[in-house]
Design an enzyme around this catalytic site. Structure first.
Site, PDB file in Angstrom:
ATOM      1  N   ASP A 102       0.833  -1.199   0.000  1.00  0.00           N
ATOM      2  CA  ASP A 102       0.000   0.000   0.000  1.00  0.00           C
ATOM      3  C   ASP A 102       0.874   1.258   0.000  1.00  0.00           C
ATOM      4  OD1 ASP A 102      -2.735   1.182   0.384  1.00  0.00           O
ATOM      5  OD2 ASP A 102      -1.807   1.941   2.220  1.00  0.00           O
ATOM      6  N   GLU A 125       1.552  -0.609  -5.067  1.00  0.00           N
ATOM      7  CA  GLU A 125       0.597   0.451  -5.375  1.00  0.00           C
ATOM      8  C   GLU A 125       1.392   1.745  -5.360  1.00  0.00           C
ATOM      9  OE1 GLU A 125      -3.345   2.780  -3.698  1.00  0.00           O
ATOM     10  OE2 GLU A 125      -1.640   2.272  -2.420  1.00  0.00           O
TER      11      GLU A 125
END
Length: 563
Positions: free
Chosen positions: A219, A280
Protein backbone atom coordinates in the site's frame (compact mmCIF):
# COMPACT_ATOMS: atom_id res chain seq x y z
CA UNK A 1 2.78 -6.86 19.06
CA UNK A 2 1.56 -10.40 18.52
CA UNK A 3 4.40 -12.92 18.53
CA UNK A 4 2.46 -16.11 17.71
CA UNK A 5 4.80 -18.61 16.10
CA UNK A 6 4.29 -19.38 12.41
CA UNK A 7 2.78 -22.71 11.53
CA UNK A 8 5.10 -23.64 8.70
CA UNK A 9 8.40 -22.86 7.01
CA UNK A 10 7.81 -22.63 3.29
CA UNK A 11 11.32 -23.21 1.97
CA UNK A 12 11.18 -26.63 0.43
CA UNK A 13 10.76 -26.22 -3.31
CA UNK A 14 12.93 -25.16 -6.22
CA UNK A 15 13.29 -21.33 -6.23
CA UNK A 16 13.72 -21.43 -9.99
CA UNK A 17 11.05 -24.03 -10.63
CA UNK A 18 7.98 -23.65 -12.84
CA UNK A 19 5.98 -22.07 -10.00
CA UNK A 20 8.44 -19.22 -9.47
CA UNK A 21 6.80 -17.00 -12.09
CA UNK A 22 3.18 -17.88 -11.30
CA UNK A 23 2.34 -14.17 -10.91
CA UNK A 24 3.44 -13.08 -14.39
CA UNK A 25 0.15 -13.92 -16.11
CA UNK A 26 -2.06 -14.56 -13.10
CA UNK A 27 -5.65 -13.44 -12.67
CA UNK A 28 -5.80 -11.98 -9.17
CA UNK A 29 -9.15 -11.40 -7.43
CA UNK A 30 -9.26 -8.72 -4.77
CA UNK A 31 -11.33 -9.50 -1.70
CA UNK A 32 -12.31 -6.61 0.58
CA UNK A 33 -12.87 -8.96 3.53
CA UNK A 34 -15.42 -6.88 5.45
CA UNK A 35 -17.70 -6.88 2.40
CA UNK A 36 -17.24 -10.33 0.84
CA UNK A 37 -19.13 -12.85 3.01
CA UNK A 38 -20.31 -12.77 6.63
CA UNK A 39 -20.48 -16.16 8.32
CA UNK A 40 -21.38 -15.14 11.88
CA UNK A 41 -24.09 -12.58 11.21
CA UNK A 42 -22.49 -9.51 12.78
CA UNK A 43 -22.73 -7.56 9.50
CA UNK A 44 -18.97 -7.69 8.81
CA UNK A 45 -17.37 -10.13 6.39
CA UNK A 46 -14.95 -12.62 7.91
CA UNK A 47 -12.45 -15.39 7.19
CA UNK A 48 -15.05 -18.12 7.67
CA UNK A 49 -17.16 -16.32 5.09
CA UNK A 50 -14.25 -16.43 2.64
CA UNK A 51 -13.67 -20.12 3.38
CA UNK A 52 -17.34 -20.79 2.66
CA UNK A 53 -16.96 -19.23 -0.80
CA UNK A 54 -13.73 -20.88 -1.95
CA UNK A 55 -15.71 -23.18 -4.24
CA UNK A 56 -17.09 -20.04 -5.91
CA UNK A 57 -13.57 -18.62 -6.34
CA UNK A 58 -12.31 -21.91 -7.74
CA UNK A 59 -15.13 -22.09 -10.28
CA UNK A 60 -14.52 -18.46 -11.25
CA UNK A 61 -11.10 -19.61 -12.43
CA UNK A 62 -8.82 -17.13 -10.69
CA UNK A 63 -5.17 -17.84 -9.93
CA UNK A 64 -4.82 -15.83 -6.73
CA UNK A 65 -6.69 -13.85 -4.11
CA UNK A 66 -5.49 -10.45 -2.94
CA UNK A 67 -6.85 -9.93 0.56
CA UNK A 68 -7.26 -6.33 1.69
CA UNK A 69 -6.38 -5.61 5.34
CA UNK A 70 -7.77 -7.97 7.95
CA UNK A 71 -5.66 -6.73 10.88
CA UNK A 72 -6.99 -5.35 14.18
CA UNK A 73 -8.22 -1.84 13.41
CA UNK A 74 -10.57 0.88 14.56
CA UNK A 75 -11.68 1.13 10.90
CA UNK A 76 -10.89 4.82 10.63
CA UNK A 77 -9.92 3.98 7.05
CA UNK A 78 -11.52 0.64 6.28
CA UNK A 79 -8.76 -1.40 7.92
CA UNK A 80 -5.83 0.55 6.45
CA UNK A 81 -5.28 1.91 9.96
CA UNK A 82 -3.45 -1.10 11.41
CA UNK A 83 -3.19 -1.72 15.17
CA UNK A 84 -1.09 -4.89 14.92
CA UNK A 85 0.51 -6.16 11.72
CA UNK A 86 0.86 -9.72 13.00
CA UNK A 87 -2.67 -10.52 14.14
CA UNK A 88 -6.26 -10.78 12.89
CA UNK A 89 -9.11 -8.42 13.74
CA UNK A 90 -11.30 -10.56 16.07
CA UNK A 91 -14.36 -9.36 14.14
CA UNK A 92 -12.84 -11.01 11.07
CA UNK A 93 -11.31 -14.14 12.53
CA UNK A 94 -8.33 -15.74 14.21
CA UNK A 95 -4.86 -16.85 13.19
CA UNK A 96 -5.94 -20.54 13.12
CA UNK A 97 -8.80 -19.55 10.81
CA UNK A 98 -6.33 -17.68 8.62
CA UNK A 99 -4.17 -20.81 8.44
CA UNK A 100 -7.22 -22.87 7.50
CA UNK A 101 -8.11 -20.36 4.77
CA UNK A 102 -4.58 -20.53 3.32
CA UNK A 103 -4.72 -24.32 3.31
CA UNK A 104 -8.13 -24.37 1.61
CA UNK A 105 -7.10 -21.81 -1.01
CA UNK A 106 -3.93 -23.72 -1.82
CA UNK A 107 -5.88 -26.98 -2.05
CA UNK A 108 -8.06 -25.27 -4.65
CA UNK A 109 -4.98 -24.15 -6.59
CA UNK A 110 -5.36 -20.50 -5.54
CA UNK A 111 -2.42 -18.40 -4.29
CA UNK A 112 -2.80 -15.72 -1.60
CA UNK A 113 -1.50 -12.14 -1.68
CA UNK A 114 -2.09 -9.98 1.39
CA UNK A 115 -2.05 -6.23 1.89
CA UNK A 116 0.85 -4.65 3.77
CA UNK A 117 0.43 -1.04 4.93
CA UNK A 118 3.96 0.30 5.52
CA UNK A 119 3.52 4.08 5.20
CA UNK A 120 1.51 4.46 8.39
CA UNK A 121 0.14 2.53 11.35
CA UNK A 122 -2.95 3.33 13.35
CA UNK A 123 -2.86 5.69 16.33
CA UNK A 124 -3.77 2.65 18.47
CA UNK A 125 -0.59 0.79 17.49
CA UNK A 126 1.49 -0.02 20.59
CA UNK A 127 4.49 1.87 19.24
CA UNK A 128 2.48 5.02 18.60
CA UNK A 129 0.99 4.92 22.08
CA UNK A 130 4.53 4.53 23.43
CA UNK A 131 5.72 7.43 21.28
CA UNK A 132 3.06 9.78 22.63
CA UNK A 133 3.75 8.72 26.20
CA UNK A 134 7.55 8.93 25.93
CA UNK A 135 7.70 12.55 24.87
CA UNK A 136 9.88 14.69 22.55
CA UNK A 137 13.34 13.43 21.67
CA UNK A 138 12.70 9.87 22.84
CA UNK A 139 13.69 6.77 20.84
CA UNK A 140 10.02 5.76 20.85
CA UNK A 141 8.96 9.03 19.25
CA UNK A 142 11.64 8.71 16.57
CA UNK A 143 9.74 5.77 15.07
CA UNK A 144 7.20 8.29 13.75
CA UNK A 145 7.50 11.80 12.32
CA UNK A 146 7.04 14.38 15.06
CA UNK A 147 7.78 18.09 14.77
CA UNK A 148 7.55 21.20 16.88
CA UNK A 149 4.89 23.62 15.73
CA UNK A 150 5.21 27.14 14.40
CA UNK A 151 4.15 30.30 16.14
CA UNK A 152 5.08 31.79 19.48
CA UNK A 153 4.05 28.69 21.43
CA UNK A 154 4.12 26.07 18.67
CA UNK A 155 0.38 26.41 18.29
CA UNK A 156 0.52 26.27 14.49
CA UNK A 157 1.23 23.04 12.56
CA UNK A 158 4.77 22.65 11.17
CA UNK A 159 3.50 23.31 7.63
CA UNK A 160 0.31 24.05 5.72
CA UNK A 161 0.18 20.57 4.18
CA UNK A 162 -3.18 18.91 3.57
CA UNK A 163 -3.87 15.21 4.02
CA UNK A 164 -5.07 13.03 1.16
CA UNK A 165 -8.45 12.73 2.88
CA UNK A 166 -8.80 16.47 3.41
CA UNK A 167 -7.93 18.64 6.40
CA UNK A 168 -4.47 19.28 7.89
CA UNK A 169 -1.73 16.66 7.55
CA UNK A 170 -0.51 17.37 11.11
CA UNK A 171 -2.17 16.62 14.45
CA UNK A 172 -1.01 17.92 17.83
CA UNK A 173 -0.40 15.72 20.88
CA UNK A 174 -0.86 16.88 24.51
CA UNK A 175 2.80 17.88 25.03
CA UNK A 176 2.57 20.30 22.10
CA UNK A 177 4.40 18.47 19.32
CA UNK A 178 2.71 17.56 16.03
CA UNK A 179 2.82 14.28 14.09
CA UNK A 180 2.55 13.81 10.32
CA UNK A 181 -0.25 11.81 8.75
CA UNK A 182 -0.57 11.91 4.98
CA UNK A 183 -3.98 10.27 5.39
CA UNK A 184 -6.35 10.37 8.40
CA UNK A 185 -5.24 11.62 11.87
CA UNK A 186 -5.69 8.01 13.02
CA UNK A 187 -2.92 6.99 10.58
CA UNK A 188 0.43 8.43 11.77
CA UNK A 189 3.26 8.06 9.26
CA UNK A 190 6.20 5.83 10.12
CA UNK A 191 9.73 7.21 10.10
CA UNK A 192 11.51 4.89 7.70
CA UNK A 193 14.92 6.33 8.64
CA UNK A 194 14.46 4.52 11.96
CA UNK A 195 16.10 1.09 12.10
CA UNK A 196 13.45 -0.28 14.48
CA UNK A 197 10.78 0.33 11.83
CA UNK A 198 12.77 -1.37 9.10
CA UNK A 199 13.60 -4.39 11.24
CA UNK A 200 10.06 -4.82 12.49
CA UNK A 201 8.56 -4.79 9.01
CA UNK A 202 10.98 -7.48 7.91
CA UNK A 203 9.74 -9.53 10.86
CA UNK A 204 6.13 -8.91 9.76
CA UNK A 205 6.82 -10.00 6.18
CA UNK A 206 8.54 -13.15 7.43
CA UNK A 207 5.68 -13.85 9.85
CA UNK A 208 3.17 -14.03 7.01
CA UNK A 209 5.55 -15.66 4.55
CA UNK A 210 6.12 -18.45 7.03
CA UNK A 211 2.35 -18.91 7.36
CA UNK A 212 2.13 -19.75 3.65
CA UNK A 213 1.30 -16.39 2.07
CA UNK A 214 2.45 -16.27 -1.56
CA UNK A 215 2.95 -12.53 -1.91
CA UNK A 216 2.18 -8.98 -0.82
CA UNK A 217 0.43 -5.93 -2.20
CA UNK A 218 2.31 -2.87 -0.91
CA UNK A 219 0.00 0.00 0.00
CA UNK A 220 1.21 3.54 -0.89
CA UNK A 221 4.54 2.05 -1.90
CA UNK A 222 5.85 5.39 -3.20
CA UNK A 223 5.59 7.30 0.11
CA UNK A 224 7.70 5.49 2.69
CA UNK A 225 10.94 7.51 2.58
CA UNK A 226 10.72 11.23 3.21
CA UNK A 227 13.19 14.11 3.36
CA UNK A 228 11.85 16.76 5.69
CA UNK A 229 14.27 19.68 6.25
CA UNK A 230 14.01 22.03 9.21
CA UNK A 231 12.30 24.56 6.97
CA UNK A 232 9.48 22.59 5.39
CA UNK A 233 8.32 23.43 1.88
CA UNK A 234 4.87 24.90 1.44
CA UNK A 235 1.82 23.02 0.25
CA UNK A 236 2.09 24.91 -3.05
CA UNK A 237 5.68 23.73 -3.49
CA UNK A 238 4.68 20.12 -2.75
CA UNK A 239 1.92 20.22 -5.35
CA UNK A 240 4.08 21.93 -7.99
CA UNK A 241 5.55 19.15 -10.08
CA UNK A 242 8.51 21.31 -11.13
CA UNK A 243 9.68 22.31 -7.64
CA UNK A 244 11.84 19.24 -7.03
CA UNK A 245 14.10 17.05 -9.19
CA UNK A 246 12.74 13.66 -10.19
CA UNK A 247 13.19 11.18 -7.38
CA UNK A 248 13.80 13.94 -4.81
CA UNK A 249 10.29 15.06 -3.84
CA UNK A 250 10.14 15.47 -0.03
CA UNK A 251 7.29 12.95 0.28
CA UNK A 252 6.54 11.02 -2.90
CA UNK A 253 8.52 8.54 -5.00
CA UNK A 254 11.96 9.18 -3.60
CA UNK A 255 14.76 7.11 -5.13
CA UNK A 256 15.95 5.74 -1.79
CA UNK A 257 12.66 3.93 -1.18
CA UNK A 258 14.10 1.17 -3.36
CA UNK A 259 16.84 0.54 -0.80
CA UNK A 260 14.04 -0.67 1.47
CA UNK A 261 12.49 -2.81 -1.25
CA UNK A 262 15.86 -4.33 -2.19
CA UNK A 263 16.11 -5.55 1.41
CA UNK A 264 12.56 -6.89 1.21
CA UNK A 265 13.36 -8.62 -2.08
CA UNK A 266 16.28 -10.46 -0.48
CA UNK A 267 13.84 -11.77 2.13
CA UNK A 268 11.26 -12.68 -0.52
CA UNK A 269 13.89 -14.57 -2.51
CA UNK A 270 14.81 -16.66 0.53
CA UNK A 271 11.52 -18.50 0.00
CA UNK A 272 11.07 -21.12 -2.67
CA UNK A 273 9.31 -20.19 -4.80
CA UNK A 274 10.11 -16.53 -4.07
CA UNK A 275 7.32 -14.44 -2.61
CA UNK A 276 5.67 -12.12 -5.10
CA UNK A 277 5.02 -8.42 -4.51
CA UNK A 278 3.13 -5.70 -6.34
CA UNK A 279 3.45 -1.99 -5.63
CA UNK A 280 0.60 0.45 -5.38
CA UNK A 281 2.58 3.42 -6.65
CA UNK A 282 0.76 6.36 -8.21
CA UNK A 283 3.77 7.58 -10.15
CA UNK A 284 4.48 8.44 -13.80
CA UNK A 285 4.71 5.39 -16.03
CA UNK A 286 8.48 5.61 -16.52
CA UNK A 287 8.99 5.66 -12.73
CA UNK A 288 7.05 2.42 -12.25
CA UNK A 289 9.97 0.51 -13.77
CA UNK A 290 11.93 0.94 -10.54
CA UNK A 291 9.19 -0.63 -8.41
CA UNK A 292 8.71 -3.50 -10.88
CA UNK A 293 12.43 -4.26 -11.15
CA UNK A 294 13.33 -7.82 -10.07
CA UNK A 295 15.66 -6.43 -7.39
CA UNK A 296 12.82 -4.31 -5.98
CA UNK A 297 9.21 -5.43 -5.53
CA UNK A 298 9.01 -7.19 -8.89
CA UNK A 299 5.70 -5.84 -10.15
CA UNK A 300 3.77 -2.55 -9.97
CA UNK A 301 0.17 -1.65 -10.65
CA UNK A 302 -0.46 -0.01 -13.99
CA UNK A 303 -3.44 2.29 -13.37
CA UNK A 304 -3.37 3.90 -16.82
CA UNK A 305 -6.40 2.05 -18.20
CA UNK A 306 -8.24 2.81 -14.98
CA UNK A 307 -7.79 6.52 -15.74
CA UNK A 308 -8.48 6.33 -19.48
CA UNK A 309 -11.69 7.42 -21.20
CA UNK A 310 -13.48 5.02 -23.52
CA UNK A 311 -11.33 5.54 -26.61
CA UNK A 312 -9.62 2.94 -28.79
CA UNK A 313 -6.57 5.04 -29.65
CA UNK A 314 -5.93 5.89 -26.01
CA UNK A 315 -6.28 2.24 -24.96
CA UNK A 316 -3.86 1.13 -27.68
CA UNK A 317 -1.28 3.74 -26.68
CA UNK A 318 -1.51 2.75 -23.01
CA UNK A 319 -1.20 -0.96 -23.76
CA UNK A 320 1.77 -0.44 -26.09
CA UNK A 321 3.59 1.81 -23.62
CA UNK A 322 3.04 -0.51 -20.67
CA UNK A 323 4.13 -3.65 -22.49
CA UNK A 324 7.31 -1.78 -23.41
CA UNK A 325 7.81 -0.70 -19.79
CA UNK A 326 7.31 -4.29 -18.66
CA UNK A 327 10.03 -5.43 -21.05
CA UNK A 328 12.36 -2.75 -19.70
CA UNK A 329 11.78 -3.75 -16.08
CA UNK A 330 11.79 -7.51 -16.64
CA UNK A 331 8.36 -7.72 -15.00
CA UNK A 332 4.98 -8.35 -16.56
CA UNK A 333 2.40 -5.62 -16.85
CA UNK A 334 -0.74 -5.42 -14.75
CA UNK A 335 -4.23 -4.48 -15.97
CA UNK A 336 -6.73 -2.92 -13.58
CA UNK A 337 -10.14 -1.29 -14.04
CA UNK A 338 -11.62 -1.35 -10.51
CA UNK A 339 -10.56 -1.67 -6.89
CA UNK A 340 -11.61 -0.62 -3.39
CA UNK A 341 -10.46 2.99 -3.89
CA UNK A 342 -12.16 4.00 -7.14
CA UNK A 343 -15.62 4.25 -8.67
CA UNK A 344 -16.53 0.91 -10.28
CA UNK A 345 -15.79 0.87 -13.99
CA UNK A 346 -19.38 0.06 -15.00
CA UNK A 347 -20.28 3.49 -13.65
CA UNK A 348 -17.19 5.26 -15.01
CA UNK A 349 -17.77 3.93 -18.52
CA UNK A 350 -21.42 4.99 -18.28
CA UNK A 351 -20.55 8.61 -17.62
CA UNK A 352 -20.96 9.83 -21.18
CA UNK A 353 -19.70 13.38 -20.68
CA UNK A 354 -16.73 12.20 -18.62
CA UNK A 355 -15.69 9.76 -21.32
CA UNK A 356 -15.65 12.63 -23.81
CA UNK A 357 -13.42 14.74 -21.53
CA UNK A 358 -9.68 15.21 -21.67
CA UNK A 359 -7.54 12.31 -20.61
CA UNK A 360 -6.37 11.21 -18.10
CA UNK A 361 -9.26 11.58 -15.73
CA UNK A 362 -9.39 11.17 -11.99
CA UNK A 363 -9.63 7.69 -10.45
CA UNK A 364 -12.50 9.13 -8.39
CA UNK A 365 -14.42 10.24 -11.49
CA UNK A 366 -18.10 9.62 -10.97
CA UNK A 367 -18.32 10.91 -7.42
CA UNK A 368 -20.03 14.05 -8.68
CA UNK A 369 -22.77 11.73 -9.93
CA UNK A 370 -22.83 9.96 -6.58
CA UNK A 371 -23.13 13.23 -4.73
CA UNK A 372 -26.17 14.02 -6.88
CA UNK A 373 -27.77 10.86 -5.54
CA UNK A 374 -27.72 8.41 -8.42
CA UNK A 375 -28.81 8.04 -12.03
CA UNK A 376 -29.16 11.35 -13.83
CA UNK A 377 -28.71 12.89 -17.26
CA UNK A 378 -25.37 11.91 -18.72
CA UNK A 379 -25.17 8.52 -16.96
CA UNK A 380 -26.06 5.38 -18.91
CA UNK A 381 -25.36 2.26 -16.85
CA UNK A 382 -26.54 -0.05 -19.66
CA UNK A 383 -23.84 1.39 -21.90
CA UNK A 384 -21.42 1.35 -18.96
CA UNK A 385 -21.95 -2.38 -18.41
CA UNK A 386 -21.44 -3.19 -22.09
CA UNK A 387 -18.21 -1.21 -22.16
CA UNK A 388 -17.01 -2.71 -18.88
CA UNK A 389 -17.59 -6.26 -20.12
CA UNK A 390 -15.76 -5.53 -23.36
CA UNK A 391 -12.86 -3.79 -21.61
CA UNK A 392 -12.39 -6.66 -19.16
CA UNK A 393 -12.49 -9.28 -21.92
CA UNK A 394 -9.81 -7.31 -23.77
CA UNK A 395 -7.67 -7.03 -20.62
CA UNK A 396 -7.93 -10.78 -19.99
CA UNK A 397 -6.56 -11.32 -23.49
CA UNK A 398 -3.47 -9.19 -22.86
CA UNK A 399 -0.10 -10.58 -21.77
CA UNK A 400 0.56 -9.86 -18.11
CA UNK A 401 -1.55 -10.22 -15.00
CA UNK A 402 -5.12 -9.02 -14.53
CA UNK A 403 -6.40 -7.72 -11.20
CA UNK A 404 -10.16 -8.02 -10.65
CA UNK A 405 -12.18 -6.46 -7.85
CA UNK A 406 -14.87 -8.42 -6.04
CA UNK A 407 -18.29 -7.88 -7.60
CA UNK A 408 -17.11 -6.76 -11.01
CA UNK A 409 -17.77 -10.32 -12.21
CA UNK A 410 -21.41 -9.61 -11.35
CA UNK A 411 -21.50 -6.37 -13.33
CA UNK A 412 -22.00 -4.25 -10.22
CA UNK A 413 -22.09 -0.49 -10.59
CA UNK A 414 -21.28 2.04 -7.89
CA UNK A 415 -23.87 2.29 -5.11
CA UNK A 416 -25.13 5.85 -4.77
CA UNK A 417 -27.94 5.27 -2.31
CA UNK A 418 -25.98 5.48 0.96
CA UNK A 419 -27.42 7.87 3.56
CA UNK A 420 -24.89 10.31 4.97
CA UNK A 421 -25.34 8.93 8.50
CA UNK A 422 -24.32 5.44 7.31
CA UNK A 423 -21.16 6.41 5.44
CA UNK A 424 -17.79 5.18 6.73
CA UNK A 425 -15.08 6.63 4.47
CA UNK A 426 -12.97 9.35 6.17
CA UNK A 427 -12.87 11.24 2.87
CA UNK A 428 -16.57 12.04 3.24
CA UNK A 429 -16.20 13.40 6.77
CA UNK A 430 -12.93 15.30 6.28
CA UNK A 431 -14.24 17.09 3.17
CA UNK A 432 -17.57 17.96 4.75
CA UNK A 433 -19.38 15.72 2.30
CA UNK A 434 -17.91 17.47 -0.75
CA UNK A 435 -16.36 14.13 -1.75
CA UNK A 436 -18.68 11.21 -0.98
CA UNK A 437 -15.71 8.87 -0.74
CA UNK A 438 -15.29 5.20 -1.54
CA UNK A 439 -18.15 3.51 0.29
CA UNK A 440 -20.07 3.04 -2.97
CA UNK A 441 -17.62 0.40 -4.24
CA UNK A 442 -17.32 -1.32 -0.84
CA UNK A 443 -20.95 -2.33 -0.32
CA UNK A 444 -21.18 -6.06 0.57
CA UNK A 445 -21.80 -8.45 -2.31
CA UNK A 446 -25.20 -9.90 -3.28
CA UNK A 447 -25.07 -13.69 -3.26
CA UNK A 448 -28.83 -14.39 -3.31
CA UNK A 449 -31.82 -12.58 -4.81
CA UNK A 450 -33.33 -11.75 -1.41
CA UNK A 451 -32.71 -12.06 2.31
CA UNK A 452 -31.66 -9.52 4.95
CA UNK A 453 -28.36 -8.86 3.12
CA UNK A 454 -28.82 -10.69 -0.21
CA UNK A 455 -26.91 -13.71 1.07
CA UNK A 456 -23.92 -11.73 2.36
CA UNK A 457 -24.82 -12.96 5.84
CA UNK A 458 -27.74 -13.95 8.06
CA UNK A 459 -28.33 -10.35 9.13
CA UNK A 460 -27.98 -6.79 7.80
CA UNK A 461 -24.67 -5.70 6.28
CA UNK A 462 -22.35 -3.01 7.66
CA UNK A 463 -23.04 -0.80 4.62
CA UNK A 464 -26.59 -0.57 3.26
CA UNK A 465 -27.32 -2.48 0.06
CA UNK A 466 -29.73 -0.99 -2.51
CA UNK A 467 -32.97 -2.70 -3.47
CA UNK A 468 -31.68 -3.42 -6.97
CA UNK A 469 -28.79 -5.58 -5.69
CA UNK A 470 -30.77 -8.80 -5.95
CA UNK A 471 -30.88 -8.46 -9.75
CA UNK A 472 -27.08 -8.93 -9.79
CA UNK A 473 -26.91 -11.83 -7.33
CA UNK A 474 -24.64 -14.82 -7.88
CA UNK A 475 -27.71 -17.04 -7.42
CA UNK A 476 -29.44 -15.37 -10.39
CA UNK A 477 -26.42 -15.23 -12.71
CA UNK A 478 -24.81 -18.61 -12.09
CA UNK A 479 -25.20 -20.94 -15.10
CA UNK A 480 -27.26 -18.32 -16.96
CA UNK A 481 -25.98 -17.89 -20.54
CA UNK A 482 -25.11 -14.28 -21.27
CA UNK A 483 -24.75 -13.23 -17.62
CA UNK A 484 -21.69 -11.25 -16.61
CA UNK A 485 -20.66 -13.96 -14.16
CA UNK A 486 -20.72 -16.64 -16.85
CA UNK A 487 -18.79 -14.32 -19.19
CA UNK A 488 -16.01 -14.02 -16.61
CA UNK A 489 -15.99 -17.77 -15.93
CA UNK A 490 -15.77 -18.61 -19.63
CA UNK A 491 -13.09 -15.99 -20.26
CA UNK A 492 -10.94 -17.32 -17.43
CA UNK A 493 -11.35 -20.90 -18.65
CA UNK A 494 -10.26 -19.88 -22.16
CA UNK A 495 -7.41 -17.74 -20.86
CA UNK A 496 -5.85 -20.69 -19.06
CA UNK A 497 -6.22 -22.86 -22.14
CA UNK A 498 -4.93 -20.29 -24.65
CA UNK A 499 -2.25 -18.60 -22.59
CA UNK A 500 1.15 -18.51 -24.25
CA UNK A 501 4.18 -16.28 -24.53
CA UNK A 502 3.89 -12.69 -23.28
CA UNK A 503 3.57 -11.28 -26.78
CA UNK A 504 0.96 -9.70 -29.01
CA UNK A 505 0.72 -8.48 -32.59
CA UNK A 506 -1.47 -5.49 -33.37
CA UNK A 507 -3.77 -5.97 -36.34
CA UNK A 508 -5.12 -3.38 -38.74
CA UNK A 509 -8.69 -2.50 -37.81
CA UNK A 510 -11.37 0.06 -38.44
CA UNK A 511 -11.56 3.34 -36.57
CA UNK A 512 -12.51 2.83 -32.89
CA UNK A 513 -11.70 -0.89 -33.08
CA UNK A 514 -8.78 -2.60 -31.37
CA UNK A 515 -7.59 -6.00 -32.57
CA UNK A 516 -4.51 -7.99 -31.67
CA UNK A 517 -3.29 -11.55 -32.18
CA UNK A 518 -1.85 -13.70 -29.40
CA UNK A 519 0.51 -16.67 -29.82
CA UNK A 520 -1.46 -19.75 -30.80
CA UNK A 521 -3.50 -18.02 -33.50
CA UNK A 522 -6.32 -16.32 -31.62
CA UNK A 523 -7.47 -12.74 -31.90
CA UNK A 524 -9.00 -10.29 -29.44
CA UNK A 525 -11.21 -7.64 -31.02
CA UNK A 526 -12.97 -4.79 -29.19
CA UNK A 527 -15.46 -2.37 -30.73
CA UNK A 528 -15.23 1.03 -29.02
CA UNK A 529 -17.60 2.55 -31.55
CA UNK A 530 -21.39 2.85 -31.60
CA UNK A 531 -22.05 0.83 -34.78
CA UNK A 532 -21.43 -2.90 -35.44
CA UNK A 533 -18.25 -4.02 -37.21
CA UNK A 534 -17.35 -7.33 -38.92
CA UNK A 535 -15.79 -10.12 -36.88
CA UNK A 536 -12.63 -11.84 -38.17
CA UNK A 537 -13.04 -15.17 -39.92
CA UNK A 538 -12.65 -18.18 -37.66
CA UNK A 539 -14.12 -19.91 -34.64
CA UNK A 540 -15.89 -17.55 -32.25
CA UNK A 541 -14.59 -18.47 -28.81
CA UNK A 542 -16.35 -15.85 -26.68
CA UNK A 543 -18.28 -12.63 -27.19
CA UNK A 544 -19.70 -10.10 -24.75
CA UNK A 545 -22.93 -9.40 -26.68
CA UNK A 546 -24.99 -11.87 -28.70
CA UNK A 547 -24.75 -11.42 -32.45
CA UNK A 548 -25.48 -13.07 -35.77
CA UNK A 549 -22.04 -12.33 -37.11
CA UNK A 550 -21.01 -8.70 -36.63
CA UNK A 551 -19.46 -7.39 -33.44
CA UNK A 552 -22.00 -5.03 -31.84
CA UNK A 553 -21.24 -1.58 -30.49
CA UNK A 554 -19.29 -1.60 -27.22
CA UNK A 555 -18.59 -5.32 -27.46
CA UNK A 556 -15.57 -7.59 -27.46
CA UNK A 557 -14.77 -11.08 -28.72
CA UNK A 558 -12.03 -13.66 -29.05
CA UNK A 559 -11.74 -15.56 -32.33
CA UNK A 560 -9.60 -18.57 -33.20
CA UNK A 561 -8.40 -17.69 -36.68
CA UNK A 562 -7.53 -20.12 -39.48
CA UNK A 563 -3.96 -21.37 -39.63
Amino acid sequence: MTTTQPVQDVTNTDPNGPDADWWRQAVVYQIYPRSFADANGDGIGDLQGIISRIDYLERLGIDAVWLSPFYPSALADGGYDVDDYRDIDPRIGTLPEFDAMVERLHAAGIKLIIDIVPNHSSNRHAWFEQAVAAGPGSPERDRYIFRDGRGADGELPPSDWQSIFGGPAWTRVPDGQWYLHLFAPEQPDWNWQNEDVRTDFLATLKFWGDRGVDGFRIDVAHALTKDLPDELPSRADLEDGTSFPEGAHPIWDRDEVHEIYAEWRRLFNSYAPPLAAVAEAWVPAHRRIRYAHPESLGQAFNFDLLQAPWDADRFRTIITENLDLARQSGASSTWVFSNHDVVRHVTRFGLIAQNDAEDPWSPSAGREWLRAGGPADGVDLEVGLKRARAATLMALALPGSAYLYQGEELGLSEVAEIPDDQRQDPTFFRTGGEDVGRDGCRVPLPWTVDGPSYGFGPGPSHLPQPEWFGRYAVQLQSDQPGSTLELYRRAMELRHRLQGAEELEWLDAEDQVLAFRRPGGWVSITNFGDIPVPLPDGELLIITERTDRDLPAYAGAWVKTPE
